[in-house]
Design a protein around this motif. Structure first.
Motif, short mmCIF file in Angstrom:
data_model
loop_
_atom_site.label_atom_id
_atom_site.label_comp_id
_atom_site.label_asym_id
_atom_site.label_seq_id
_atom_site.Cartn_x
_atom_site.Cartn_y
_atom_site.Cartn_z
N ARG A 128 62.44 5.95 -2.37
CA ARG A 128 62.21 4.95 -3.84
C ARG A 128 63.27 5.20 -4.78
O ARG A 128 63.75 4.21 -5.27
N MET A 129 63.84 6.31 -5.09
CA MET A 129 64.75 6.64 -6.12
C MET A 129 66.23 6.19 -5.68
O MET A 129 66.82 5.51 -6.32
N ILE A 130 66.46 6.49 -4.43
CA ILE A 130 67.47 5.91 -3.76
C ILE A 130 67.74 4.42 -3.92
O ILE A 130 68.69 3.91 -4.10
N CYS A 131 66.52 3.78 -3.32
CA CYS A 131 66.40 2.17 -3.16
C CYS A 131 66.52 1.63 -4.59
O CYS A 131 67.08 0.49 -4.76
N ALA A 132 66.22 2.52 -5.73
CA ALA A 132 66.21 2.06 -7.06
C ALA A 132 67.93 2.37 -7.76
O ALA A 132 68.04 1.91 -8.65
N PRO A 143 52.55 6.24 -12.27
CA PRO A 143 52.96 5.18 -13.33
C PRO A 143 54.35 5.78 -13.81
O PRO A 143 54.99 4.67 -13.89
N PHE A 144 54.35 6.76 -13.99
CA PHE A 144 55.87 7.13 -14.85
C PHE A 144 57.06 6.71 -13.83
O PHE A 144 58.05 6.34 -14.18
N VAL A 145 56.60 7.21 -12.67
CA VAL A 145 57.87 6.87 -11.72
C VAL A 145 58.02 5.60 -11.54
O VAL A 145 59.42 5.03 -11.32
N SER A 146 57.06 4.88 -11.56
CA SER A 146 57.18 3.31 -11.22
C SER A 146 58.00 2.79 -12.35
O SER A 146 58.69 1.72 -12.22
N GLU A 147 57.76 3.34 -13.72
CA GLU A 147 58.67 2.94 -14.84
C GLU A 147 60.04 3.34 -14.63
O GLU A 147 61.13 2.88 -14.90
N ILE A 148 60.25 4.66 -14.09
CA ILE A 148 61.58 5.26 -14.03
C ILE A 148 62.54 4.34 -13.04
O ILE A 148 63.77 4.33 -13.41
N GLU A 149 61.71 3.84 -12.15
CA GLU A 149 62.50 3.02 -11.03
C GLU A 149 63.40 1.95 -11.60
O GLU A 149 64.62 1.63 -11.24
N LYS A 150 62.88 1.67 -12.85
CA LYS A 150 63.60 0.43 -13.66
C LYS A 150 65.01 0.95 -14.29
O LYS A 150 65.59 0.13 -14.68
#
Length: 143
Positions: free
Chosen positions: A105-109, A71-78
């Motif tokens: 995921r991080m690169i795509c974000a 959940p934290f990583v999902s928020e971080i993506e923003k």
């Protein structure tokens, strides 16, 4: 950027040992480090940062820990667009698929991954892995 935050989740202590070594590397450059277990981290602490580190071991079928870290990583993506992120974690088996997916995921974000890929080690980090983590912290601090 005088303070660099390292957020991690660790069940057995392996990823925590990696986080501590990254923190030592950061401190060695004269910068302040904030080591936070993900349960104590707030996304607001990272919004203004230009660089930070995230750590999580492979869990289950090579995925991020699902209750706190995912959940934290999902928020971080923003908020990662334009940020430099060091990713790290340990694993017990497999080939690092969880890390490759996390990098993507991080690169795509919109983030840039320090060294172009996350750093992984199998089980408890040995001396070589600890040194690599210290060097990752130094690189992160130099950005």
């Amino acid at each position: 950027m005088n303070k660099i935050t390292v957020v991690y989740w660790s069940q057995t202590g392996n990823t925590e040992a990696m986080a501590n070594a990254i923190g030592e590397g950061i401190k060695g450059t004269g910068k302040e480090v904030e080591l936070l277990e993900v349960s104590s981290a707030d996304i607001k602490d990272l919004e203004e940062a230009t660089a930070f580190a995230l750590g999580c071991p492979a869990m289950g079928a090579e995925v991020l820990e699902e209750c706190e870290m995912e959940p934290f990583v999902s928020e971080i993506e923003k908020i990662v667009t334009g940020k430099q992120i060091a990713l790290f974690g340990s694993y017990g088996w497999g080939d690092g698929q969880w890390m490759r997916e996390w990098e993507e995921r991080m690169i795509c974000a919109g983030a840039t991954i320090v060294d172009g890929e996350g750093y992984i080690c199998q089980e408890m980090p040995n001396d070589e892995a600890i040194e690599a983590c210290k060097n990752l912290g130094k690189k992160l601090a130099s950005l």
